[in-house]
Every structure is written in C-alpha cells, then in structure tokens.
Design a protein around this motif. Sequence first.
Motif, mmCIF file in Angstrom:
data_model
loop_
_atom_site.group_PDB
_atom_site.id
_atom_site.type_symbol
_atom_site.label_atom_id
_atom_site.label_comp_id
_atom_site.label_asym_id
_atom_site.label_seq_id
_atom_site.Cartn_x
_atom_site.Cartn_y
_atom_site.Cartn_z
ATOM 1 N N SER A 97 0.851 -1.330 -0.183
ATOM 2 C CA SER A 97 0.123 0.040 0.021
ATOM 3 C C SER A 97 0.854 1.267 -0.022
ATOM 4 O O SER A 97 2.052 1.283 -0.079
ATOM 5 C CB SER A 97 -0.972 0.033 1.209
ATOM 6 N N ARG A 111 2.542 -7.980 5.935
ATOM 7 C CA ARG A 111 2.196 -8.834 7.088
ATOM 8 C C ARG A 111 0.842 -9.694 6.454
ATOM 9 O O ARG A 111 0.518 -10.796 6.663
ATOM 10 C CB ARG A 111 1.854 -8.253 8.338
ATOM 11 N N VAL A 137 2.065 12.911 3.229
ATOM 12 C CA VAL A 137 1.540 12.216 1.919
ATOM 13 C C VAL A 137 0.479 11.423 2.187
ATOM 14 O O VAL A 137 0.183 10.792 3.232
ATOM 15 C CB VAL A 137 2.722 11.071 1.601
ATOM 16 N N THR A 162 -1.838 8.754 2.219
ATOM 17 C CA THR A 162 -1.780 7.113 1.980
ATOM 18 C C THR A 162 -2.735 6.743 3.030
ATOM 19 O O THR A 162 -3.033 7.241 4.185
ATOM 20 C CB THR A 162 -0.415 6.527 2.354
HETATM 21 N N1 LIG Z 1 2.047 8.945 4.995
HETATM 22 C C1 LIG Z 1 2.775 10.055 5.325
HETATM 23 O O1 LIG Z 1 2.338 11.051 5.436
HETATM 24 C C2 LIG Z 1 4.164 9.688 5.902
HETATM 25 C C3 LIG Z 1 4.965 10.767 6.444
HETATM 26 C C4 LIG Z 1 6.306 10.557 6.577
HETATM 27 C C5 LIG Z 1 6.644 9.365 6.732
HETATM 28 N N2 LIG Z 1 5.988 8.347 6.450
HETATM 29 C C6 LIG Z 1 6.597 6.730 6.536
HETATM 30 O O2 LIG Z 1 6.343 6.255 5.201
HETATM 31 C C7 LIG Z 1 6.266 4.903 5.375
HETATM 32 C C8 LIG Z 1 5.330 4.412 4.592
HETATM 33 O O3 LIG Z 1 3.998 4.706 5.010
HETATM 34 P P1 LIG Z 1 2.818 4.952 3.973
HETATM 35 O O4 LIG Z 1 2.376 6.098 4.235
HETATM 36 O O5 LIG Z 1 2.913 4.586 2.614
HETATM 37 O O6 LIG Z 1 1.864 3.948 4.647
HETATM 38 P P2 LIG Z 1 1.014 2.438 4.604
HETATM 39 O O7 LIG Z 1 0.276 2.614 3.341
HETATM 40 O O8 LIG Z 1 0.258 2.156 5.854
HETATM 41 O O9 LIG Z 1 2.094 1.644 4.026
HETATM 42 C C9 LIG Z 1 2.853 0.594 5.188
HETATM 43 C C10 LIG Z 1 3.095 -0.619 4.751
HETATM 44 O O10 LIG Z 1 3.912 -1.366 5.661
HETATM 45 C C11 LIG Z 1 3.402 -2.626 5.852
HETATM 46 N N3 LIG Z 1 3.651 -2.983 7.145
HETATM 47 C C12 LIG Z 1 3.401 -2.422 8.341
HETATM 48 N N4 LIG Z 1 3.961 -3.145 9.335
HETATM 49 C C13 LIG Z 1 4.746 -4.095 8.826
HETATM 50 C C14 LIG Z 1 5.380 -5.070 9.354
HETATM 51 N N5 LIG Z 1 5.647 -5.180 10.666
HETATM 52 N N6 LIG Z 1 6.253 -5.842 8.372
HETATM 53 C C15 LIG Z 1 5.786 -5.757 7.146
HETATM 54 N N7 LIG Z 1 5.018 -4.782 6.561
HETATM 55 C C16 LIG Z 1 4.560 -3.986 7.451
HETATM 56 C C17 LIG Z 1 1.616 -2.242 5.686
HETATM 57 O O11 LIG Z 1 1.141 -3.726 5.404
HETATM 58 P P3 LIG Z 1 0.828 -4.704 6.659
HETATM 59 O O12 LIG Z 1 -0.141 -4.190 7.408
HETATM 60 O O13 LIG Z 1 -0.293 -5.676 5.831
HETATM 61 O O14 LIG Z 1 1.871 -5.474 6.917
HETATM 62 C C18 LIG Z 1 1.382 -1.456 4.606
HETATM 63 O O15 LIG Z 1 1.305 -2.112 3.431
HETATM 64 C C19 LIG Z 1 6.050 4.727 6.847
HETATM 65 O O16 LIG Z 1 7.518 4.360 7.424
HETATM 66 C C20 LIG Z 1 5.794 5.909 7.435
HETATM 67 O O17 LIG Z 1 6.049 6.230 8.709
HETATM 68 C C21 LIG Z 1 4.555 8.571 6.031
#
Ligand SMILES: NC(=O)c1ccc[n+]([C@@H]2O[C@H](COP(=O)([O-])OP(=O)(O)OC[C@H]3O[C@@H](n4cnc5c(N)ncnc54)[C@H](OP(=O)(O)O)[C@@H]3O)[C@@H](O)[C@H]2O)c1
Length: 237
Positions: free
Chosen positions: A11, A33, A176, A178
């Motif tokens: 995602s 996961r 972002v 998401t």
């Molecule tokens: N979106 C923002 O505004 C933002 C800003 C700054 C930083 N970030 C960082 O960007 C990164 C990506 O986030 P995103 O916004 O793309 O969110 P997201 O769509 O929630 O993506 C996170 C992905 O990580 C997987 N995941 C979570 N825990 C896991 C684990 N223990 N082992 C393996 N996979 C795992 C989830 O799938 P499952 O639940 O199926 O495992 C999910 O597909 C994160 O590190 C977040 O902290 C996001």
Amino acid sequence: MTNVMIIGGGSGMGLALARTVLADGMDVTIVGRSADRLAVARTELERTGRGRVDTVPADIGREEDVAGLFARVKRVEHVAVTAADATGVYGRTTGVATAAARTIVDTKLLGAWLVGKHGAGRVTGSITYTSGINAYRPNGSNTIVAAVNGALASLAYGLAVELAPVRVNVVSPGWVDTPIWDQLGMDKQAAFAELAGRLPARRIGTPDDIAQAFVSVMRNGFITGTVLHVDGGHRLT
Ligand SMILES: NC(=O)c1ccc[n+]([C@@H]2O[C@H](COP(=O)([O-])OP(=O)(O)OC[C@H]3O[C@@H](n4cnc5c(N)ncnc54)[C@H](OP(=O)(O)O)[C@@H]3O)[C@@H](O)[C@H]2O)c1
C-alpha cells in the motif's frame, strides 16, 4: 533473483514504487504482513506493469521472517523499506502505551536493521529506508516516531560504511496522502488543507512523489549515506 524488493509494498508509497519500477520492466517482490492486502496489490500491479510480481507475507519486526525473506529471494538488486506499524504512537508521550512505542521501534528501526543484517551479501545495489518529517519538525504528539525516524538516518550512515559498495540511504517524506492516515482517527482533509496552505510547495505529497525519489536514489550510483527530503519544503515552515 528479483530486481526490487519493497517491504511495505502492499500500500501507500511502497505500492506506488512497485507500480513505477514494474512500468520500467523490472521484477518486483512486495512484502507485508497481510497476505490479503498483498494479493489485492498484486492483482492491480499485474494488470498494469511489465515486470513480474512476487508477494511474500512477512513481518519485518520478526527476525525469522526477515531471514526467511532473504533466503527466498537469494539475490536482490535494490531493497526499499516503507513498512512501519505506527498503531497507537501518536499523542503526548505520557499517554502513549509503552507496548505501542516498542512496536514502532521493532518494526521501523530494528526491522530496518534486520534488513541490513540479513540482506548483507544478498543485496547487490542499494537499500533505501523511509523516515519522515517529524524527525525534523516534531509537533508535541509524535515524539517516539520522531526518535525512530531520526535514528534511521544514523542507521543508514553506519550501514553505508559497513555494507559498501552497497549504497544505503533514507528518503524522508513530508505529509503524504496514504492509508497510514486512516489509523489516526482525525479529520485528514482539514489537516491536509491547513498544512498545504503553509508549505512552500502549496500541496500535500502524493505516493508517486515519494516513489520517484526512491527511484532516483536507487539509480544514482554516487548517492550513499544520505537523507533525501521529499517534503514540499516542510522543514522550512
Ligand atoms: N504518509 C505520510 O504522511 C508519511 C509521512 C512521513 C513518513 N511516512 C512513513 O512512510 C512509510 C510508508 O508509509 P505509508 O504512508 O505508505 O503507509 P501505508 O500505506 O500504511 O504503508 C505501510 C505498509 O507497511 C506494511 N507494514 C506495516 N507493518 C509491517 C510489518 N511489521 N512488517 C511488514 N510490513 C509492514 C503495511 O502492510 P501490512 O499492514 O499488511 O503489514 C503497509 O502496506 C512509513 O514508514 C511511514 O512512517 C509516512
């Protein structure tokens, strides 16, 4: 052998990166996961991309899972890590459960370290981690996340030296849109509109903005031990 392994690729930014590299004809392994979430992502990716898609359910916080993942792919050119379990970690420190704080440390920081540990000798090109703006602009309700994101930079510096010539970097996104925001129980659109008005870029980031940054870092053989900020100028506000 796969070209790009994306841990968190089911995602958000990880899925956007999978779309981008598949469109270039590279093979991709996406990891998360939830097998169901991976299956949905795979169906979408196979419709649009040119490369092959593999899915591996694994928890980056569990050493046996990370070891098994690298044993399965054997060799991989580039690894991107976007996984993080941020459940329950937002709010003032006095109100955050220690178990939730441990979970983000385990998944986002120690998980990243496990990728370095078990990826050593199997990753041939680069490892790119994802930190985040709150390491640089803490807001009083994200302290443990800020600490983990800050530590990821030092992890990348250390591994860039230790795993050389494999390159190790960090992409630090701003806000972002998401699925991670859906866990926070807040008025996302109002928060986005307020921040967008203050950002030099005048908008919130898209998953594709971050995917493009990952691709740049992966492809440029002279970038290592670096944090690339992709935040619309958020650090300047
Ligand atoms: N979106 C923002 O505004 C933002 C800003 C700054 C930083 N970030 C960082 O960007 C990164 C990506 O986030 P995103 O916004 O793309 O969110 P997201 O769509 O929630 O993506 C996170 C992905 O990580 C997987 N995941 C979570 N825990 C896991 C684990 N223990 N082992 C393996 N996979 C795992 C989830 O799938 P499952 O639940 O199926 O495992 C999910 O597909 C994160 O590190 C977040 O902290 C996001």
